[in-house]
Design a protein around this motif. Sequence first.
Motif, mmCIF file in Angstrom:
data_model
loop_
_atom_site.group_PDB
_atom_site.id
_atom_site.type_symbol
_atom_site.label_atom_id
_atom_site.label_comp_id
_atom_site.label_asym_id
_atom_site.label_seq_id
_atom_site.Cartn_x
_atom_site.Cartn_y
_atom_site.Cartn_z
ATOM 1 N N ALA A 186 -26.259 25.851 39.420
ATOM 2 C CA ALA A 186 -27.160 27.041 39.254
ATOM 3 C C ALA A 186 -26.589 28.104 40.242
ATOM 4 N N ALA A 187 -26.189 27.827 41.361
ATOM 5 C CA ALA A 187 -25.772 28.875 42.391
ATOM 6 C C ALA A 187 -24.400 29.521 41.721
ATOM 7 N N ALA A 188 -23.621 28.675 41.066
ATOM 8 C CA ALA A 188 -22.361 28.937 40.640
ATOM 9 C C ALA A 188 -22.555 30.001 39.298
ATOM 10 N N GLY A 189 -23.900 30.017 38.660
ATOM 11 C CA GLY A 189 -24.279 30.654 37.598
ATOM 12 C C GLY A 189 -24.940 30.225 36.396
ATOM 13 N N ALA A 190 -24.979 28.681 36.397
ATOM 14 C CA ALA A 190 -25.557 28.194 35.334
ATOM 15 C C ALA A 190 -27.051 28.609 34.993
ATOM 16 N N VAL A 191 -27.255 29.049 33.778
ATOM 17 C CA VAL A 191 -28.515 29.578 33.575
ATOM 18 C C VAL A 191 -29.680 28.333 33.503
#
Length: 349
Positions: A202-207
């Motif tokens: 999630a921190a890497a961008g997973a919605v």
Amino acid sequence: MRAWIFHGPGDVRLEEVPIAHPGPGEIKLAIKAAATCGTDLKTYRRGHPTIPVTPSRFGHEPAGIVTEVGEGVTTFREGDRVVCANTVPCGVCFYCSIDRESLCPNLEFLYGAFADELIVPAAITRRNTYHIPDHLSFAAVAPLEPLATVVHGIDQSGIRLGDTVVVNGAGPIGQMHTRLATARGAHVICVDKRAWRLDQAAAAGAVETINIDGIDDVDAIAQRVKAATPDHRGADVAIEAVGLAEVWEQTWKVLRPGGIAIMFGGTPANAMMSLNTSVMHYQEIEIKGIFHHTPRYVRMAVDMLDSGIVDGQALITELRPLEDLIISLEDMAQGNGSKYALVPDLVKA
């Protein structure tokens, strides 16, 4: 000098080895950070086909300072901060001639990152070694090799702005895929069995993240993941980032008709998966295997680290002394951490 030596599966030892000096075209590095990798763990447990002769130096994600240059080297000098890839293609074979350098049968491999010092072969020095930007730490650039392979996978995926991308696996490889797919404008759904890894995704961008802990049925997992996609139709692109045959199968099963599966993780030798040929035919799904990197992808990975598109430091769980290699590999196997940077200068407590 100290170096970890691979003698065979389950037998890796920290040994004293003779100090070496670079030959023509080569450079010598004082290692400042060497990252552990899932491939190191697999090699430690079951060996690796690219290590046909043992004993062999171990580790392939180094970053360090040039301490000596061989005759003819003009691109680097003593004191330079550099990072290098672990291979270089020959440039002249059939596969190199058709721009498929990752399939070069003459790849020259570099092992020995888990050590105080390392000699970088001439061909890798010439084609696949790079200066480290001043604002980046050694640990932040040490994961260059896996990032370059992920750049390869993303480049081949055809991900477009607005696509729904499912990444199966939230380890370091899955996190890098998530980051780069997000950078392309994709809506990323990441799937894993560990909550802390999904937090990193999630921190890497997973919605969206989906925790499948306790669910072992591939079809049940696929149904749950498809339910999270627009109109429940499935993913435009699905990426396998684990290296298990059952996850390969899970990956193609979450696709929409016309979707593309990127099979990235290396499985145990001769592993098999089931494939519904009717689905592949009538739904026109594509399945692509991705292996390794090329100098072009390595250069792109360096630029992404430099620009901050990828935060290499965020992939590192902890800095540890060189002596802690086995502890670090076992921690990776237990899911206690993602990647560790072994730092020869650190003193073991």
